[in-house]
Write a protein that holds these residues in place. Structure first.
Motif, PDB file in Angstrom:
ATOM      1  N   MET A   1      39.078  51.291  62.293  1.00  0.00           N
ATOM      2  CA  MET A   1      39.926  50.888  61.163  1.00  0.00           C
ATOM      3  C   MET A   1      41.390  50.774  61.599  1.00  0.00           C
ATOM      4  N   THR A   2      41.970  49.628  61.394  1.00  0.00           N
ATOM      5  CA  THR A   2      43.371  49.421  61.780  1.00  0.00           C
ATOM      6  C   THR A   2      44.306  50.207  60.861  1.00  0.00           C
ATOM      7  N   LYS A   3      45.564  50.270  61.258  1.00  0.00           N
ATOM      8  CA  LYS A   3      46.561  50.981  60.459  1.00  0.00           C
ATOM      9  C   LYS A   3      46.718  50.324  59.086  1.00  0.00           C
ATOM     10  N   ALA A   4      46.738  48.990  59.082  1.00  0.00           N
ATOM     11  CA  ALA A   4      46.863  48.281  57.802  1.00  0.00           C
ATOM     12  C   ALA A   4      45.682  48.599  56.891  1.00  0.00           C
ATOM     13  N   GLU A   5      44.499  48.649  57.472  1.00  0.00           N
ATOM     14  CA  GLU A   5      43.319  48.983  56.657  1.00  0.00           C
ATOM     15  C   GLU A   5      43.419  50.394  56.097  1.00  0.00           C
ATOM     16  N   ARG A   6      43.998  51.284  56.921  1.00  0.00           N
ATOM     17  CA  ARG A   6      44.150  52.655  56.446  1.00  0.00           C
ATOM     18  C   ARG A   6      45.175  52.740  55.305  1.00  0.00           C
ATOM     19  N   THR A   7      46.212  51.950  55.399  1.00  0.00           N
ATOM     20  CA  THR A   7      47.198  51.907  54.313  1.00  0.00           C
ATOM     21  C   THR A   7      46.550  51.431  53.015  1.00  0.00           C
ATOM     22  N   ARG A   8      45.813  50.341  53.137  1.00  0.00           N
ATOM     23  CA  ARG A   8      45.125  49.805  51.974  1.00  0.00           C
ATOM     24  C   ARG A   8      44.191  50.847  51.371  1.00  0.00           C
ATOM     25  N   LYS A   9      43.461  51.526  52.222  1.00  0.00           N
ATOM     26  CA  LYS A   9      42.513  52.524  51.739  1.00  0.00           C
ATOM     27  C   LYS A   9      43.238  53.710  51.091  1.00  0.00           C
ATOM     28  N   ALA A  10      44.383  54.094  51.692  1.00  0.00           N
ATOM     29  CA  ALA A  10      45.150  55.204  51.116  1.00  0.00           C
ATOM     30  C   ALA A  10      45.586  54.863  49.692  1.00  0.00           C
ATOM     31  N   ILE A  11      45.988  53.619  49.480  1.00  0.00           N
ATOM     32  CA  ILE A  11      46.390  53.192  48.136  1.00  0.00           C
ATOM     33  C   ILE A  11      45.213  53.289  47.178  1.00  0.00           C
ATOM     34  N   LEU A  12      44.071  52.751  47.603  1.00  0.00           N
ATOM     35  CA  LEU A  12      42.907  52.757  46.717  1.00  0.00           C
ATOM     36  C   LEU A  12      42.421  54.186  46.450  1.00  0.00           C
ATOM     37  N   ASP A  13      42.461  55.033  47.479  1.00  0.00           N
ATOM     38  CA  ASP A  13      42.065  56.436  47.292  1.00  0.00           C
ATOM     39  C   ASP A  13      42.926  57.100  46.221  1.00  0.00           C
ATOM     40  N   GLN A  14      44.224  56.948  46.384  1.00  0.00           N
ATOM     41  CA  GLN A  14      45.142  57.592  45.457  1.00  0.00           C
ATOM     42  C   GLN A  14      45.032  56.969  44.063  1.00  0.00           C
ATOM     43  N   ALA A  15      44.904  55.646  44.022  1.00  0.00           N
ATOM     44  CA  ALA A  15      44.747  54.967  42.736  1.00  0.00           C
ATOM     45  C   ALA A  15      43.496  55.469  42.028  1.00  0.00           C
ATOM     46  N   PHE A  16      42.425  55.631  42.778  1.00  0.00           N
ATOM     47  CA  PHE A  16      41.183  56.128  42.171  1.00  0.00           C
ATOM     48  C   PHE A  16      41.419  57.476  41.509  1.00  0.00           C
ATOM     49  N   GLU A  17      42.027  58.399  42.220  1.00  0.00           N
ATOM     50  CA  GLU A  17      42.237  59.746  41.674  1.00  0.00           C
ATOM     51  C   GLU A  17      43.129  59.719  40.436  1.00  0.00           C
ATOM     52  N   LEU A  18      44.245  59.013  40.550  1.00  0.00           N
ATOM     53  CA  LEU A  18      45.203  59.008  39.439  1.00  0.00           C
ATOM     54  C   LEU A  18      44.631  58.287  38.224  1.00  0.00           C
ATOM     55  N   ILE A  19      43.959  57.163  38.458  1.00  0.00           N
ATOM     56  CA  ILE A  19      43.377  56.422  37.341  1.00  0.00           C
ATOM     57  C   ILE A  19      42.241  57.231  36.727  1.00  0.00           C
ATOM     58  N   TYR A  20      41.473  57.871  37.566  1.00  0.00           N
ATOM     59  CA  TYR A  20      40.383  58.709  37.061  1.00  0.00           C
ATOM     60  C   TYR A  20      40.920  59.791  36.119  1.00  0.00           C
ATOM     61  N   GLN A  21      42.026  60.388  36.506  1.00  0.00           N
ATOM     62  CA  GLN A  21      42.527  61.522  35.722  1.00  0.00           C
ATOM     63  C   GLN A  21      43.444  61.119  34.569  1.00  0.00           C
ATOM     64  N   ASN A  22      44.129  59.983  34.720  1.00  0.00           N
ATOM     65  CA  ASN A  22      45.127  59.633  33.705  1.00  0.00           C
ATOM     66  C   ASN A  22      44.890  58.303  33.006  1.00  0.00           C
ATOM     67  N   GLY A  23      43.961  57.528  33.501  1.00  0.00           N
ATOM     68  CA  GLY A  23      43.755  56.201  32.932  1.00  0.00           C
ATOM     69  C   GLY A  23      44.494  55.138  33.720  1.00  0.00           C
ATOM     70  N   TYR A  24      44.055  53.898  33.541  1.00  0.00           N
ATOM     71  CA  TYR A  24      44.629  52.787  34.311  1.00  0.00           C
ATOM     72  C   TYR A  24      46.047  52.469  33.852  1.00  0.00           C
ATOM     73  N   GLN A  25      46.225  52.297  32.571  1.00  0.00           N
ATOM     74  CA  GLN A  25      47.548  51.912  32.071  1.00  0.00           C
ATOM     75  C   GLN A  25      48.576  53.021  32.272  1.00  0.00           C
ATOM     76  N   ALA A  26      48.139  54.250  32.224  1.00  0.00           N
ATOM     77  CA  ALA A  26      49.066  55.375  32.373  1.00  0.00           C
ATOM     78  C   ALA A  26      49.378  55.670  33.841  1.00  0.00           C
ATOM     79  N   THR A  27      48.710  55.002  34.753  1.00  0.00           N
ATOM     80  CA  THR A  27      48.979  55.205  36.174  1.00  0.00           C
ATOM     81  C   THR A  27      49.933  54.130  36.667  1.00  0.00           C
ATOM     82  N   SER A  28      51.157  54.520  36.967  1.00  0.00           N
ATOM     83  CA  SER A  28      52.139  53.531  37.415  1.00  0.00           C
ATOM     84  C   SER A  28      52.030  53.331  38.923  1.00  0.00           C
ATOM     85  N   ILE A  29      52.436  52.168  39.334  1.00  0.00           N
ATOM     86  CA  ILE A  29      52.458  51.870  40.758  1.00  0.00           C
ATOM     87  C   ILE A  29      53.419  52.816  41.469  1.00  0.00           C
ATOM     88  N   ASP A  30      54.528  53.117  40.815  1.00  0.00           N
ATOM     89  CA  ASP A  30      55.470  54.074  41.399  1.00  0.00           C
ATOM     90  C   ASP A  30      54.805  55.420  41.674  1.00  0.00           C
TER      91      ASP A  30
END
Lengths: 195, 195
Positions: free
Chosen positions: B1-30
């Motif tokens: 897995m390249t560094k770029a792929e790892r960055t992408r995955k890190a975003i999705l991992d974190q997005a999954f957790e935050l959206i799971y716990q707080n909802g999609y609309q309540a999860t800001s990109i920031d």
DNA sequence: CCCTAAAAATACTATATAGTATGTTTTGAT
DNA sequence: ATCAAAACATACTATATAGTATTTTTAGGG
């Protein structure tokens, strides 16, 4: 009803609709007052903040609706199997085409706010407790009258009925009315297995 | 897995957790990038906008999790009654204490975004379709093998199983593990009535 | 009618948010 | 090593949001 009371009710009416369709967090106070003839001053005169308004909306809009559309009808049949099935079937029939895509107001809030806010959690739990308890009592009476097998656990069954109803309303947002029909068939077959 | 792929995955991992716990609309990109070693430039390099990220998260995080925790285990038992009950029971057992209050990632999004966004609606429907179809096939095979009565409607049962599972996950946010136990008892009794 | 408190209107603040513009660094093929 | 494209970083904009401060209007008992 005084004018002030009507203002308060207008806010809760509009909040109910917007929250039902868009969720609590996605419903801004600005949106509520823009689509009503009410200003921010009036809003904050009647409610300390958004949370208080949300809690009032649950207690004064959602809870009475459940009582009227799902709890009171239960008393129209003596046999709990009929009572549970018919009360739900008639409610779902009324909802068809109108409310399918937006699900159940209670469940929407349970889902969104249950984990995030203790007051919502507690208030919504009160609503669900009341519903489950009413079904449970109906089942106990039905056991005494010989409609339901004695070894059936009334609380487990009541909780399962509510839970599957909420699951239908939730999953029904995706599948629409066809799911309602297949749900009702399985609900009937499940309930009949209790007799 | 390249560094770029790892960055992408890190975003999705974190997005999954935050959206799971707080909802999609309540999860800001920031919030996603603040709690990850990723900047806004990286985020918008990998995803056109928040919606695209959300859809990617469903396809790359949620769908595989369902396949692994609920679909693959179905093949460990020949009898569909055992397969359905055990796959769900084991999944719920794993979730206990950890994921109870936040419910089911799929159902959370179905609830929140199903009515609001067509792409979420369609993508989530794909996830549910696949799950229902897998159970349905299992039941049909079970009918041929004599485990299930011939007149049982496999699709209705499969939809009902999924729907009641989602109802449990949703209502379970309020009632916690005690509901899980009473659900499993009713699920077993319902499934056994199919044989 | 009058006067006080209730009820409502208006203007504002501070912060959060999705997305953009523009720049810098890293990577890998030649 | 070079260089172009990929990958990332930083600073910014425009808008939305919950809540506040302040003022104005309205209602109803005396």
């Amino acid at each position: 009803m005084t004018k002030a009371e009507r203002t308060r009710k207008a806010i809760l009416d509009q909040a109910f609709e917007l929250i039902y369709q868009n969720g609590y967090q996605a419903t801004s106070i600005d949106k509520i007052i823009d689509t009503t003839a009410v200003t921010k001053g009036a809003f904050y005169y009647h409610f300390k903040n958004k949370e208080e308004m949300g809690i009032a909306m649950i207690k004064e809009m959602i809870a009475p609706r459940i009582a009227q559309t799902l709890l009171h009808p239960l008393q129209k049949w003596e046999n709990p199997i009929e009572a549970i099935y018919e009360s739900i079937a008639q409610k779902l029939h009324k909802d068809l085409d109108v409310n399918v895509e937006f699900g159940c107001p209670t469940n929407n809030l349970v889902q969104e706010m249950g984990p995030l806010n203790l007051r919502f959690h507690q208030t919504l739990r009160g609503v669900l407790d009341h519903w489950i308890k009413t079904i449970e009592t109906k089942i106990e009476l039905g056991k005494a009258a010989g409609f339901i097998r004695a070894e059936v656990n009334a609380h487990d069954v009541a909780a399962y009925v509510v839970l599957s109803y909420e699951g239908l309303k939730s999953t029904g947002k995706i599948y629409g009315r066809s799911l309602y029909e297949s749900y009702l068939k399985q609900l009937r077959s499940y309930l009949e297995s209790l007799s």
